[in-house]
Design a protein around this motif. Structure first.
Motif, PDB file in Angstrom:
ATOM      1  N   SER A  78      72.533  91.586 126.295  1.00 41.72           N
ATOM      2  CA  SER A  78      72.424  92.103 127.672  1.00 41.72           C
ATOM      3  C   SER A  78      71.075  91.796 128.315  1.00 41.72           C
ATOM      4  O   SER A  78      70.698  92.443 129.285  1.00 41.72           O
ATOM      5  CB  SER A  78      72.708  93.603 127.683  1.00 41.72           C
ATOM      6  OG  SER A  78      71.996  94.260 126.651  1.00 41.72           O
ATOM      7  N   THR A  79      70.363  90.798 127.798  1.00 49.11           N
ATOM      8  CA  THR A  79      69.125  90.389 128.466  1.00 49.11           C
ATOM      9  C   THR A  79      69.419  89.393 129.577  1.00 49.11           C
ATOM     10  O   THR A  79      68.508  88.936 130.265  1.00 49.11           O
ATOM     11  CB  THR A  79      68.154  89.751 127.445  1.00 49.11           C
ATOM     12  OG1 THR A  79      68.872  88.778 126.667  1.00 49.11           O
ATOM     13  CG2 THR A  79      67.556  90.793 126.521  1.00 49.11           C
ATOM     14  N   MET A 109      72.577  88.906 116.462  1.00 53.80           N
ATOM     15  CA  MET A 109      73.967  89.315 116.224  1.00 53.80           C
ATOM     16  C   MET A 109      74.693  88.422 115.222  1.00 53.80           C
ATOM     17  O   MET A 109      75.863  88.658 114.920  1.00 53.80           O
ATOM     18  CB  MET A 109      74.740  89.373 117.553  1.00 53.80           C
ATOM     19  CG  MET A 109      74.171  90.384 118.542  1.00 53.80           C
ATOM     20  SD  MET A 109      74.051  92.070 117.903  1.00 53.80           S
ATOM     21  CE  MET A 109      75.774  92.499 117.820  1.00 53.80           C
TER      22      MET A 109
HETATM   23  P1  NAD Z   1      74.450  84.244 128.673  1.00 50.99           P
HETATM   24  O1  NAD Z   1      74.028  83.026 127.927  1.00 50.99           O
HETATM   25  O2  NAD Z   1      73.962  84.437 130.084  1.00 50.99           O
HETATM   26  O3  NAD Z   1      74.101  85.563 127.875  1.00 50.99           O
HETATM   27  C1  NAD Z   1      74.328  85.672 126.509  1.00 50.99           C
HETATM   28  C2  NAD Z   1      73.566  86.844 125.983  1.00 50.99           C
HETATM   29  O4  NAD Z   1      73.780  86.893 124.583  1.00 50.99           O
HETATM   30  C3  NAD Z   1      72.050  86.725 126.191  1.00 50.99           C
HETATM   31  O5  NAD Z   1      71.514  88.006 126.421  1.00 50.99           O
HETATM   32  C4  NAD Z   1      71.563  86.176 124.854  1.00 50.99           C
HETATM   33  O6  NAD Z   1      70.215  86.487 124.577  1.00 50.99           O
HETATM   34  C5  NAD Z   1      72.511  86.906 123.926  1.00 50.99           C
HETATM   35  N1  NAD Z   1      72.629  86.290 122.616  1.00 50.99           N
HETATM   36  C6  NAD Z   1      72.957  85.004 122.309  1.00 50.99           C
HETATM   37  N2  NAD Z   1      72.914  84.834 120.978  1.00 50.99           N
HETATM   38  C7  NAD Z   1      72.555  86.037 120.433  1.00 50.99           C
HETATM   39  C8  NAD Z   1      72.348  86.506 119.125  1.00 50.99           C
HETATM   40  N3  NAD Z   1      72.470  85.701 118.057  1.00 50.99           N
HETATM   41  N4  NAD Z   1      71.978  87.796 118.950  1.00 50.99           N
HETATM   42  C9  NAD Z   1      71.821  88.620 120.009  1.00 50.99           C
HETATM   43  N5  NAD Z   1      72.011  88.228 121.276  1.00 50.99           N
HETATM   44  C10 NAD Z   1      72.384  86.952 121.486  1.00 50.99           C
HETATM   45  O7  NAD Z   1      76.050  84.211 128.618  1.00 50.99           O
HETATM   46  P2  NAD Z   1      77.173  84.966 129.467  1.00 50.99           P
HETATM   47  O8  NAD Z   1      77.894  83.930 130.253  1.00 50.99           O
HETATM   48  O9  NAD Z   1      76.618  86.158 130.149  1.00 50.99           O
HETATM   49  O10 NAD Z   1      78.152  85.395 128.296  1.00 50.99           O
HETATM   50  C11 NAD Z   1      78.314  86.729 127.857  1.00 50.99           C
HETATM   51  C12 NAD Z   1      79.668  86.867 127.177  1.00 50.99           C
HETATM   52  O11 NAD Z   1      80.700  86.606 128.121  1.00 50.99           O
HETATM   53  C13 NAD Z   1      79.891  85.882 126.034  1.00 50.99           C
HETATM   54  O12 NAD Z   1      80.590  86.516 124.976  1.00 50.99           O
HETATM   55  C14 NAD Z   1      80.749  84.802 126.663  1.00 50.99           C
HETATM   56  O13 NAD Z   1      81.529  84.146 125.714  1.00 50.99           O
HETATM   57  C15 NAD Z   1      81.590  85.643 127.603  1.00 50.99           C
HETATM   58  N6  NAD Z   1      82.194  84.885 128.700  1.00 50.99           N
HETATM   59  C16 NAD Z   1      81.434  84.204 129.599  1.00 50.99           C
HETATM   60  C17 NAD Z   1      82.065  83.509 130.617  1.00 50.99           C
HETATM   61  C18 NAD Z   1      81.297  82.759 131.659  1.00 50.99           C
HETATM   62  O14 NAD Z   1      81.936  82.047 132.463  1.00 50.99           O
HETATM   63  N7  NAD Z   1      79.990  82.879 131.756  1.00 50.99           N
HETATM   64  C19 NAD Z   1      83.465  83.491 130.702  1.00 50.99           C
HETATM   65  C20 NAD Z   1      84.193  84.187 129.770  1.00 50.99           C
HETATM   66  C21 NAD Z   1      83.554  84.885 128.761  1.00 50.99           C
END
Ligand code: NAD
Length: 257
Positions: free
Chosen positions: A13-14, A61
């Motif tokens: 959630s950062t 994670m």
């Molecule tokens: P993002 O890259 O903006 O954020 C990902 C977050 O996960 C960040 O806070 C990052 O620091 C954290 N993270 C990554 N690896 C980590 C680890 N090993 N330990 C702890 N934290 C970790 O991505 P997002 O687009 O906000 O994605 C969030 C979720 O939503 C994901 O599960 C992604 O698969 C899902 N999602 C995203 C989309 C999209 O279009 N962006 C669509 C469908 C699903």
């Protein structure tokens, strides 16, 4: 103030969707535990402005022992986790024959197994208190596939299945377990794919976004973290107390095709 007095953990959630959901839950009065890499002081200050208690744990994670330490921290500092949002996730795009084995392992660990660990550790407290919400941020890729995303699609289908199994185990406990399945959301995870598209097609950022949406998302609009947050709030409400084991798409029509 639907969630006053409750504590929500939002993994990853950062940034992006996780931060959007954390802020929306905080607006409903929930105390928030943030997790994820990169700057966390900025996101922490943003949440604190909403007048709730906010904590941060930097657990990776993909590491079981670090997840266990994070859940122990929440128990000690917040008295347990009432709303668990399993959101941390990564992506890697490549055909299966050349998919790096290390990326496969990382995607399965972060996008799927981490939710098993947080859930197994959060559920006993939720059941004891007779109320809880587990929200797994899956994806349209938990429902349908796209080429070159074998690990991601496998992990996201896995988390939809995991959601259903745990929902059945929790059905009479006051705890609901559901998945949210976003289509394209413009976050750093997707911007990387926009950049790759712009480079491959020789077009600018706006045209690459248009092409990405046109291919899959009939609304031609990105889903926003705020919309996902509002769906999470609804799933936390009493009106949603009999919704169990569902995978809710917020995808501009992607999976209706
Ligand atoms: P993002 O890259 O903006 O954020 C990902 C977050 O996960 C960040 O806070 C990052 O620091 C954290 N993270 C990554 N690896 C980590 C680890 N090993 N330990 C702890 N934290 C970790 O991505 P997002 O687009 O906000 O994605 C969030 C979720 O939503 C994901 O599960 C992604 O698969 C899902 N999602 C995203 C989309 C999209 O279009 N962006 C669509 C469908 C699903």
């Amino acid at each position: 103030m639907l969630l006053k007095g409750k504590t929500a953990l939002v993994t990853g959630s950062t940034s992006g969707i996780g931060l959007g959901i954390a802020l929306t839950l905080a607006r409903q009065g929930a105390n928030i535990v943030l997790n994820g890499f990169g700057d966390h002081e900025g996101p922490k200050a943003e949440v604190a402005k909403l007048g709730v208690k906010v904590g941060y744990h930097g657990a990776d994670m993909s590491k079981t022992a670090e997840i266990e330490a994070m859940m122990a921290y929440i128990e000690a500092e917040f008295g347990g986790c009432d709303v668990l949002v399993n959101n941390a996730g990564i992506q890697h795009v490549a055909p299966v024959e050349s998919f790096p084995a290390e990326r496969w392992d990382a995607i399965i660990a972060i996008n799927l197994s981490s939710a098993f660990h947080t859930t197994r550790l959060a559920l006993p407290g939720m059941k004891k208190r007779g109320w809880g919400r587990v929200l797994n941020i899956a994806s349209v890729h938990g429902l349908v596939a796209s080429a070159q995303k074998s690990a991601y699609v496998a992990a996201k289908h896995g988390i939809v299945g995991f959601t259903k199994a745990v929902a059945l185990e929790s059905a009479t406990s006051g705890v609901t377990v559901n998945a949210i399945c976003p289509g394209w959301v413009l976050t750093p995870l997707v911007q990387k794919q926009v950049d790759a598209r712009a480079a491959a097609d020789g077009v600018d950022d706006a045209e690459a976004k248009r092409r990405l949406l046109a291919e899959k998302q009939p609304s031609l609009q990105f889903t926003t973290p705020e919309q996902l947050g509002e769906l999470a709030v609804f799933l936390c409400s009493d009106a949603a107390s009999n919704i169990q084991g569902q995978a809710w798409a917020l995808d501009g029509g992607w999976t209706a095709q």
